[in-house]
Design a protein around this motif. Structure first.
Motif, mmCIF file in Angstrom:
data_model
loop_
_atom_site.group_PDB
_atom_site.id
_atom_site.type_symbol
_atom_site.label_atom_id
_atom_site.label_comp_id
_atom_site.label_asym_id
_atom_site.label_seq_id
_atom_site.Cartn_x
_atom_site.Cartn_y
_atom_site.Cartn_z
ATOM 1 N N PRO A 161 -5.957 10.130 -1.220
ATOM 2 C CA PRO A 161 -3.998 9.893 -0.926
ATOM 3 C C PRO A 161 -2.962 9.323 -1.825
ATOM 4 C CG PRO A 161 -5.559 8.286 0.175
ATOM 5 C CD PRO A 161 -7.205 9.476 -0.799
ATOM 6 N N ASP A 162 -3.781 9.315 -2.598
ATOM 7 C CA ASP A 162 -3.059 8.460 -4.508
ATOM 8 C C ASP A 162 -2.090 10.060 -4.282
ATOM 9 O OD1 ASP A 162 -4.199 5.775 -3.976
ATOM 10 O OD2 ASP A 162 -5.603 7.186 -5.107
ATOM 11 N N GLU A 163 -1.305 9.730 -5.500
ATOM 12 C CA GLU A 163 0.242 11.183 -5.593
ATOM 13 C C GLU A 163 -0.183 10.973 -6.790
ATOM 14 O OE1 GLU A 163 3.818 10.312 -5.066
ATOM 15 O OE2 GLU A 163 4.068 7.750 -7.158
ATOM 16 N N ASP A 168 0.662 -0.928 -0.482
ATOM 17 C CA ASP A 168 -0.135 0.327 0.010
ATOM 18 C C ASP A 168 1.059 1.390 -0.209
ATOM 19 O OD1 ASP A 168 -1.628 2.192 -0.011
ATOM 20 O OD2 ASP A 168 -3.271 1.130 1.708
ATOM 21 N N GLU A 174 0.245 4.033 -0.003
ATOM 22 C CA GLU A 174 -0.073 5.185 0.717
ATOM 23 C C GLU A 174 -0.347 4.903 2.562
ATOM 24 O OE1 GLU A 174 -1.906 5.392 -2.456
ATOM 25 O OE2 GLU A 174 -2.228 3.492 -1.577
ATOM 26 N N ASN A 187 -7.582 4.694 -4.137
ATOM 27 C CA ASN A 187 -7.990 5.976 -2.889
ATOM 28 C C ASN A 187 -8.968 6.933 -4.068
ATOM 29 O OD1 ASN A 187 -7.617 4.654 -0.766
ATOM 30 N ND2 ASN A 187 -5.277 4.742 -2.111
ATOM 31 N N ASP A 192 2.355 4.361 -7.216
ATOM 32 C CA ASP A 192 0.977 4.876 -7.326
ATOM 33 C C ASP A 192 -0.049 3.773 -7.914
ATOM 34 O OD1 ASP A 192 -1.036 5.625 -5.873
ATOM 35 O OD2 ASP A 192 -1.707 6.909 -6.956
#
Length: 874
Positions: free
Chosen positions: A488-490, A420, A422, A457, A453
């Motif tokens: 919370p992802d990028e 994960d 995150e 989310n 990523d």
């Protein structure tokens, strides 16, 4: 080996027949077979030229040549020298260095070079073994080109003297096979084979020596191998004839065996050999020397010729050699000697830490990678042996990774559970290799790994619903609220865009009232809201990320409108009249104080304290006569009515709300003081509809300006018309004459005379509204014989007059006379129903009669113009 391979070897041997010592030509022999363990093995001769083909690895491993460059195929081998390379264009395995079997494997019967081929794309590992076969590339060689053998002259024939051995690093038939001695009369040569299979030569005395006859005998010893062509080496042997020495030195034991640990410090004594000689004098002195030693061992050990101590001068390394054999000889002054062997067994110590090599590595993996995804391939080596060379690899237990052993010394670093990003975006994975020595040695390496990523989310709002408050009458485009959703992802997966789901507000699209900034989530009002139209706006905002596929979430937003004091009180009663009449309230004269006359009813469209209304009497005809309830709006009498109080009472009531600032409206109430309705009927005509002075002031000003403008333009038009008519009438008087029988000419001389004549008969009209009667007053004339005393004629109401005139239109007479005829010198001035005047014959009785002699029209109340028919014109 197959028959084809044997046939190839025989042909290779035949071809080597013509080789010369100055040049080396190699023909490659490649034999490929698959071992039971899945390994691929090739066999090639040593001394092949650089770039020679070993085999077609692509075909043997089942790889497509077209995909070799894309799949990242490479070789991982042990040691510092890379002997082989891969040609990805042709799929061949080729040599990169000259391969010397003796340098690599020494005296080992089978020389194997082992390496691994890694296909990085598939993360597959293939083990390859290449056997290096021996060719006759080394000639036998004596360590010393010259040697001395001392023999006493009394030595009996048949005595044997061992000679130095020749060294040939080749194996098998290519190694040392025999010795030859140059021809002479006193010596012969005998070949011996030691316990280790090595052949050596002994010099045999065939005939007694005589020092006086010949003190030195020079011999040539030749060593030959069995190669094709045969290679050989020579050494000179000088036999010195000595005087008699009947006792040879004798070692205390034929073999000295010693066990030592590796890494012994320089200068240490390994072992001391001892030999004794029973002779005396010079023949008793014994000296020690090394008769036979390997090249590497000669750099590590040194023998003291006087004491017989074997000293360490180099580095004793178990990983280079675990066993050393050294032959030592002791000889006295008389030339007699003895031999012994020193066997040194080196014991391993844990002096080498494991070597950890990363052969293949992935720097980053997606966070949705399944468990078991290979991250890296690692190779572990420990140069120690036994327990010291056994290595265990491990990673930290709190990391989501584990090591799996693939081949002998290879480990795969794989994931053991879901990742994960995150929670942890990057890992520094420390792999530790530890051996089983005492004390254990370890090596650690750190592998950095980035977690890529994935859009797993969706955007999340801080609350499940939002409530905001907006004051009505807000400016257009004002920001009313702001929302924020976090992802919370990028990267693109975390880029959130906002939108408002389409809805309607009172059948109006929501998009015409609310907009949202797609980047910041700020809500804007597209129009000014009115609290009186609606109290709240409910809609949903959607937050969507930029992933593929995109994820989204919705949140409910409620905008409550806050009231402003933007509405004045609205008067419901008394209502403003629309038919020109006035609202009248009746109050009996006999009313007592507190009598409820009427009630002013008002409402306010606002809410809360903005809608709290209060009433107060702003203006009254008789102050103190009436009072208004502060909150009820009830108008009550404050005292008894007096005779002097006016019949009509006008009250102005102010209705004010409780806003900030307060807004107000006024209501005008007309109260008639009377005891009965018939009493006030005659006075109703004098009552006019109440007008709000504040609201009608502007209207009056506009009407006044318009009236003045109209009067000005009317005056100009009338002035021009009169000028034109004067000019036209003057033309008519010049062309014809007009006569009025019985009328004095002086009364109608010129247009001014006519005006004066008519002006003398202008009427004064007096109208009253309270008596309901109208009266025409005829003033006295200044002219003689024109009018008699002033007459007054009472007429009916204007409505009755209209009806009378309408009835006369049905009669055949063209003219209607006034009730009181006006005589002008025997003529009568008459008027028809349209108000047209005419002159009748003065000699006839015209009361109630008709006359068609002429026709006169006039404008009532201003000036007069008289028109005569075509026979008489004026």
């Amino acid at each position: 080996m197959s028959q084809g391979s044997q046939r190839t070897i025989r042909n290779l041997k035949k071809s080597l027949t013509g080789w010369t010592q100055g040049a080396l030509f190699c023909f490659m022999l490649v034999i490929v077979w698959e071992a039971v363990s899945g390994q691929t093995r090739y066999s090639i001769p040593e001394e092949m030229q650089k770039g020679s083909i070993v085999g077609n690895f692509a075909k043997d491993l089942g790889l497509d040549i077209k995909e070799l460059s894309d799949r990242g195929v490479r070789i991982v081998s042990k040691g510092r020298t890379q002997y082989f390379a891969l040609n990805v264009k042709s799929g061949h395995l080729i040599t990169t260095e000259r391969i010397d079997r003796e340098q690599i494997c020494g005296r080992m019967e089978k020389c194997l070079l082992t390496f691994e081929i890694i296909v990085e794309e598939k993360m597959k590992l293939y083990r390859v073994e290449v056997e290096i076969t021996d060719i006759n590339d080394n000639a036998p060689n004596f360590q010393a080109g010259e040697s001395e053998v001392k023999i006493s002259e009394i030595t009996a024939p048949g005595s044997r003297y061992p000679l130095q051995e020749a060294q040939d690093p080749d194996l098998g038939i290519n190694s040392l096979q025999s010795y030859h001695l140059s021809s002479n009369r006193h010596f012969s040569l005998v070949l011996q084979t030691g316990s280790d299979g090595v052949k050596y030569a002994e010099l045999v005395l065939e005939k007694s020596l005589d020092r006086e006859e010949q003190a030195v005998h020079n011999l040539i010893l030749t060593a030959t191998d069995g190669g094709n062509p045969v290679r050989s080496g020579t050494a000179q042997i000088h036999v010195i004839v000595l005087d008699a020495n009947d006792n040879a030195p004798v070692f205390s034991q034929p073999i000295y065996k010693v066990n030592v640990l590796e890494n012994m410090p320089a200068g240490s004594t390994m072992v001391t050999v001892t030999a004794t000689d029973l002779d005396e004098g010079i023949h008793q002195e014994v000296k020690y020397s090394i008769r036979k030693i390997a090249n590497k061992a000669s750099q590590i050990f040194h023998l003291d010729s006087r004491t017989g101590e074997l000293l360490v001068v180099g580095n004793v390394d178990f990983e280079e050699a675990a066993l050393y054999e050294i032959e030592v000889q002791a000889h006295d002054g008389g030339g007699l000697l003895d031999r012994c062997k020193i066997v040194i067994v080196v014991s391993d110590v844990n002096d080498n830490a494991p070597e950890l090599t990363i052969t293949s590595l992935l720097n980053s993996i997606p966070e949705d990678s399944p468990p078991g995804t290979v991250i890296a391939l690692l190779n572990v080596q420990d140069l120690d042996s036994g327990e010291n060379g056994k290595v265990t690899c491990s990673v930290a237990s709190n990391l989501p990774f584990q090591l799996r052993k693939s081949l002998d010394n290879y480990y795969s670093l794989v994931t053991d559970r879901a990742l994960d990003r995150e929670q942890v975006a990057a890992y520094n994975i420390t792999v530790t290799a530890t051996d089983n020595g005492t004390p254990p040695l370890s090596t650690a390496t750190t592998i950095p790994l980035q977690i890529l990523d994935t859009n797993d989310n969706g955007p999340l709002f801080d609350k499940t619903s939002y409530t905001a408050y907006v004051t009505e009458n807000n400016p257009r485009g004002a920001s009313v609220f702001s929302l924020k959703a976090n992802d919370p992802d990028e990267g693109e997966n975390a880029r959130v865009t906002y939108s408002v789901t389409e809805d309607q507000i009172q059948e109006v699209p929501l998009s015409s009232s609310i907009s949202i900034n797609s980047e910041t989530g700020a809500l804007y009002a597209l129009r000014s809201f009115d609290y009186e139209q609606f109290r709240e706006i409910r809609f949903q905002v959607q937050a969507q990320d930029g992933g593929s596929p995109p994820l989204s979430s919705n949140v409910s937003v409620t905008l409550f409108l806050l009231d402003q004091n933007d509405n004045s009180p609205h008067i419901l009663h008394p209502s403003f009249p629309t038919d020109g009449s006035t609202g009248v309230e009746l109050a009996p004269r006999s009313s007592e104080p507190g009598y409820l006359v009427t009630k002013v009813v008002a409402v306010d469209a606002d809410s809360g304290q903005n809608a709290w209304l209060s009433y107060q009497l702003l203006k009254a005809t008789e102050p103190g006569l009436f009072s208004v309830g502060l909150h009820s709006g009830e108008i009550r009498t404050a005292r008894y009515f007096l005779d002097k109080d006016a019949l009509k009472q006008s009250l102005v009531v102010l209705v004010k709300d409780n806003g900030q600032p307060p807004l107000s409206s006024t209501a005008t109430v007309t109260v008639v003081v009377a005891d009965s309705i018939p009493e006030i009927l005659s006075d109703l005509s004098s009552l006019s509809a109440p007008v709000d002075p504040q609201s009608s002031l502007t209207l009056y000003l506009v009407i006044a300006v318009a009236s003045v403008s109209c009067l000005f333009f009317t005056f100009l038009i009338v002035l021009v018309a009169l000028r034109l008519r004067r000019w036209r009438n003057s033309q008519l008087f010049d062309s014809s004459s007009v006569t009025f029988s019985g009328v004095p000419v002086s009364q109608f001389v010129g247009l001014d005379g006519v005006r004066a004549f008519l002006h003398s008969y202008s009427h004064e009209v007096s109208l009253t509204t309270d008596s309901r009667k109208s009266q025409f007053n005829f003033p006295k004339s200044n002219y003689a014989n024109t009018l008699t005393s002033q007459h007054s004629c009472e007429i009916k109401d204007h409505i009755l007059i209209t009806e009378e005139l309408d009835n006369n239109r049905d009669q055949k007479n063209d003219f209607t006379f006034l009730q009181s005829n006006v005589h002008v010198d025997g003529n009568i001035l008459c008027s028809d129903s349209a108000g047209t005047l005419f002159m009748g014959n003065g000699t006839s009785s015209l009361r109630g009669g008709t006359e068609t002699a002429g026709e006169v029209s006039f404008c009532f109340g201003a000036s007069y113009a008289i028109f005569i028919d075509s026979t008489q014109s004026l």
